[in-house]
Write a protein that holds these residues in place. Structure first.
Motif, mmCIF file in Angstrom:
data_model
loop_
_atom_site.group_PDB
_atom_site.id
_atom_site.type_symbol
_atom_site.label_atom_id
_atom_site.label_comp_id
_atom_site.label_asym_id
_atom_site.label_seq_id
_atom_site.Cartn_x
_atom_site.Cartn_y
_atom_site.Cartn_z
ATOM 1 N N SER A 146 0.833 -1.208 0.000
ATOM 2 C CA SER A 146 0.000 0.000 0.000
ATOM 3 C C SER A 146 0.866 1.256 0.000
ATOM 4 C CB SER A 146 -0.931 0.009 1.216
ATOM 5 O OG SER A 146 -1.793 -1.099 1.199
ATOM 6 N N TRP A 147 1.929 1.218 0.809
ATOM 7 C CA TRP A 147 2.836 2.367 0.874
ATOM 8 C C TRP A 147 3.548 2.573 -0.456
ATOM 9 C CZ3 TRP A 147 3.787 6.713 3.080
ATOM 10 C CH2 TRP A 147 5.048 7.298 3.004
ATOM 11 N N ASP A 148 4.005 1.473 -1.059
ATOM 12 C CA ASP A 148 4.704 1.548 -2.337
ATOM 13 C C ASP A 148 3.770 2.069 -3.434
ATOM 14 O OD1 ASP A 148 7.075 0.961 -3.994
ATOM 15 O OD2 ASP A 148 5.773 -0.538 -4.933
ATOM 16 N N GLU A 149 2.528 1.564 -3.466
ATOM 17 C CA GLU A 149 1.564 2.019 -4.465
ATOM 18 C C GLU A 149 1.178 3.476 -4.222
ATOM 19 O OE1 GLU A 149 -0.765 2.417 -7.630
ATOM 20 O OE2 GLU A 149 0.521 0.679 -7.227
ATOM 21 N N SER A 150 1.051 3.846 -2.939
ATOM 22 C CA SER A 150 0.710 5.237 -2.613
ATOM 23 C C SER A 150 1.787 6.195 -3.118
ATOM 24 C CB SER A 150 0.540 5.406 -1.097
ATOM 25 O OG SER A 150 -0.610 4.735 -0.655
ATOM 26 N N LYS A 151 3.057 5.807 -2.970
ATOM 27 C CA LYS A 151 4.144 6.655 -3.451
ATOM 28 C C LYS A 151 4.062 6.826 -4.968
ATOM 29 C CE LYS A 151 7.618 4.438 -1.556
ATOM 30 N NZ LYS A 151 9.017 4.100 -1.208
ATOM 31 N N LYS A 152 3.798 5.703 -5.676
ATOM 32 C CA LYS A 152 3.650 5.779 -7.133
ATOM 33 C C LYS A 152 2.452 6.646 -7.521
ATOM 34 C CE LYS A 152 5.657 1.192 -8.007
ATOM 35 N NZ LYS A 152 5.372 -0.186 -8.458
ATOM 36 N N MET A 153 1.356 6.463 -6.772
ATOM 37 C CA MET A 153 0.134 7.218 -7.055
ATOM 38 C C MET A 153 0.341 8.710 -6.824
ATOM 39 S SD MET A 153 -3.058 6.572 -8.021
ATOM 40 C CE MET A 153 -3.234 4.837 -7.574
ATOM 41 N N TRP A 154 0.922 9.057 -5.668
ATOM 42 C CA TRP A 154 1.108 10.463 -5.323
ATOM 43 C C TRP A 154 2.145 11.140 -6.214
ATOM 44 C CZ3 TRP A 154 -1.792 13.758 -2.878
ATOM 45 C CH2 TRP A 154 -2.719 13.297 -1.948
ATOM 46 N N SER A 155 3.114 10.366 -6.732
ATOM 47 C CA SER A 155 4.109 10.971 -7.627
ATOM 48 C C SER A 155 3.448 11.515 -8.890
ATOM 49 C CB SER A 155 5.191 9.949 -7.996
ATOM 50 O OG SER A 155 4.665 8.938 -8.832
ATOM 51 N N ILE A 156 2.305 10.922 -9.247
ATOM 52 C CA ILE A 156 1.530 11.422 -10.389
ATOM 53 C C ILE A 156 0.404 12.333 -9.909
ATOM 54 C CG2 ILE A 156 0.148 10.779 -12.405
ATOM 55 C CD1 ILE A 156 1.498 7.985 -12.194
ATOM 56 N N ALA A 157 -0.327 11.891 -8.880
ATOM 57 C CA ALA A 157 -1.507 12.632 -8.417
ATOM 58 C C ALA A 157 -1.146 13.988 -7.834
ATOM 59 C CB ALA A 157 -2.267 11.807 -7.379
ATOM 60 N N GLY A 158 -0.032 14.064 -7.075
ATOM 61 C CA GLY A 158 0.346 15.328 -6.437
ATOM 62 C C GLY A 158 0.478 16.466 -7.434
ATOM 63 N N PRO A 159 1.414 16.353 -8.400
ATOM 64 C CA PRO A 159 1.533 17.429 -9.392
ATOM 65 C C PRO A 159 0.321 17.542 -10.310
ATOM 66 C CG PRO A 159 3.045 15.608 -9.880
ATOM 67 C CD PRO A 159 2.487 15.362 -8.512
ATOM 68 N N ALA A 160 -0.383 16.412 -10.560
ATOM 69 C CA ALA A 160 -1.591 16.480 -11.397
ATOM 70 C C ALA A 160 -2.680 17.283 -10.685
ATOM 71 C CB ALA A 160 -2.094 15.078 -11.722
#
Length: 481
Positions: A23-37
């Motif tokens: 979950s933590w690993d997927e969250s990091k991948k998700m936020w790396s796109i979602a944050g700037p998006a």
């Protein structure tokens, strides 16, 4: 017995730790796109938000007119062009997952051709806004002001046509921070332009329109400079006549995406149109427009997750990792829902104060505050629903979701809203409540579909789609071109 229980407990603990790590690993991948998006969508949406804030202090008619243009006319065009450009999310995302970068630039150019022609076809809507609004029984004074303003902002229509394809191109390759920086600089410039043209020089609505046109084209020019500066050696090799090939099939996928997204984005636009038919429409439209603009601002955050989950699902399906795609869906929906709960609480706490950001008219502030509970519920649902739409785009389910949207929104939600608003004399509260029922129904159906899907089959379909759209013949020509 005790040893068995101890062993089970150990394996359960290990499983929990593995799940937490995943979950933590997927969250990091998700936020790396979602944050700037999220940052990009919020900043770009804030261009219109800033315009309405400045125009709101010109007068009630001006605020109502620009709010209707922003929510109805521009929302109509925005939805179509965003949808037409969203075909790239499926194609580019799955191609990146499969390691086929050569066709990305060709896909984007095809999308530019389609969105450019679409913008041209939409231009008469901007030109004839005034008679269209009168036909929809909006007041004459508001329709005239809205019509003039709409003609002035036609350049923004063509900026949208360029913007959405290039954004999907960047997002599919997780190049989103540059878009956020460009959008932030453009927003600061936009605030300054509005202050100078609207407040300082007193150019009113014309000044607001000029500021918006300039700011949007600053965004476009900056993004194109980044595109051609050599940061995409595989994906961008220059303009190519291949962009004019396979346009028919590309248009078909673009239309499916457009229909799906338009049915969603226009749904709450209908609320404003229905409210415009009530007694004392200027006050009612001002109140509902303020709520919708705030709701749209929070929706931009959910659209960041929409972009992120679309990229993650399409990349994983393209790479042949169905379990990873399914896990991405669960993490994205959970995270966005938690953020929605936070925003819902903020709206409930500040429902008597947030209207003051948009207007200083006591009657409008009072009417807007009454809608705080419905706004909070809408924000919660709209923190989940766009993420599920992102799953649909990433997996290529646009046609299916379009049919679901028609049923839940237009055959269910709109009629219930109209009956509550007019038949039962509940006015704005009734209209909005009916629409919420439609959104809730659609969200439940999409949740069921997302978590009951056979993701192994979806990975096989992605493989077939990549072969069809970016097979050896096309990629070979692209690399030689």
């Amino acid at each position: 017995m005790a040893e068995k229980q101890s062993g089970r407990g150990f394996f359960k603990l290990v499983s929990i730790r593995k799940l937490a790590y995943r979950s933590w690993d997927e969250s990091k991948k998700m936020w790396s796109i979602a944050g700037p998006a999220i940052l990009t969508t919020v900043l770009q949406f804030s261009l219109g938000f800033v315009t309405i804030v400045f125009v709101g202090h010109l007068g009630e008619v001006e605020l109502a007119a620009v709010s209707v243009v922003h929510s109805v006319v521009e929302g109509f065009a925005f939805g179509i062009l965003l949808g037409m450009g969203s075909a790239l999310e499926t194609l580019c995302g799955q191609a990146v997952g499969a390691g086929q970068f050569e066709m990305l630039g060709i896909y984007m150019q095809r999308s530019w051709i389609i969105t450019g022609v679409t913008a041209l076809l939409l231009t008469p809507v901007y030109i004839f806004t005034s008679p269209i609004l009168k036909l929809l029984h909006q007041t004459d004074q508001m329709s005239e002001v809205a019509g003039r303003y709409c003609i002035w902002v036609i350049p923004q229509l063509f900026a949208y046509a360029v913007n959405f394809p290039i954004q999907k191109f960047f997002q599919s390759q997780s190049r989103v921070w540059v878009m956020a920086v460009i959008s932030g600089a453009a927003l600061a410039f936009h605030v300054l332009l509005n202050w100078v043209l609207v407040t300082k020089l007193g150019h009113g609505l014309a000044g607001a329109a000029i500021a918006g046109n300039i700011s949007w084209w600053v965004v476009i020019v900056a993004q194109i400079i980044y595109l051609v500066s050599g940061y995409f050696p595989q994906a961008w090799t220059g303009f190519s006549f291949m962009a004019f090939q396979s346009l028919g099939a590309f248009v078909k996928l673009s239309l499916s995406s457009a229909i799906m997204l338009c049915l969603e984005l226009w749904y709450y636009t209908i609320v404003i149109l229905l409210v415009g038919l009530l007694k004392n429409p200027e006050i009612a439209v001002d109140a509902i427009s303020i709520c919708m603009n705030l709701q749209l601002w929070t929706l931009m955050i959910a659209l960041g997750f929409n972009a992120a989950v679309s990229v993650r699902v399409s990349n994983e399906l393209g790479a042949g990792h169905p379990k990873a795609a399914k896990f991405s869906v669960a993490v994205a929906v959970s995270t966005s829902a938690l953020i929605g709960i936070l925003f819902m609480a903020v709206v409930l706490i500040t429902r008597s104060d947030f209207p003051k950001l948009f207007t200083d008219k006591p009657v409008v502030i009072s009417e807007t505050s009454k809608l705080g509970y419905l706004l909070a519920a809408t924000i919660l649902l709209n923190s989940i629903q766009p993420v599920l739409s992102g799953v649909a785009v990433g997996a290529g389910w646009q046609s299916l979701v379009a049919f679901i949207n028609i049923g839940c929104y237009y055959l269910f939600g709109v009629p219930i809203g109209a009956i509550l608003g007019y038949k039962f004399k509940l006015g704005t509260m009734g209209i909005w409540s009916g629409m919420l029922v439609g959104t809730l129904t659609q969200t439940i159906i999409l949740l069921f579909i997302s978590f009951r899907t056979n993701w192994e089959k979806e990975a096989l379909r992605a493989e077939e789609r990549i072969r069809t759209w970016g097979g050896p013949s096309e990629t070979q020509q692209a690399s030689q071109g």
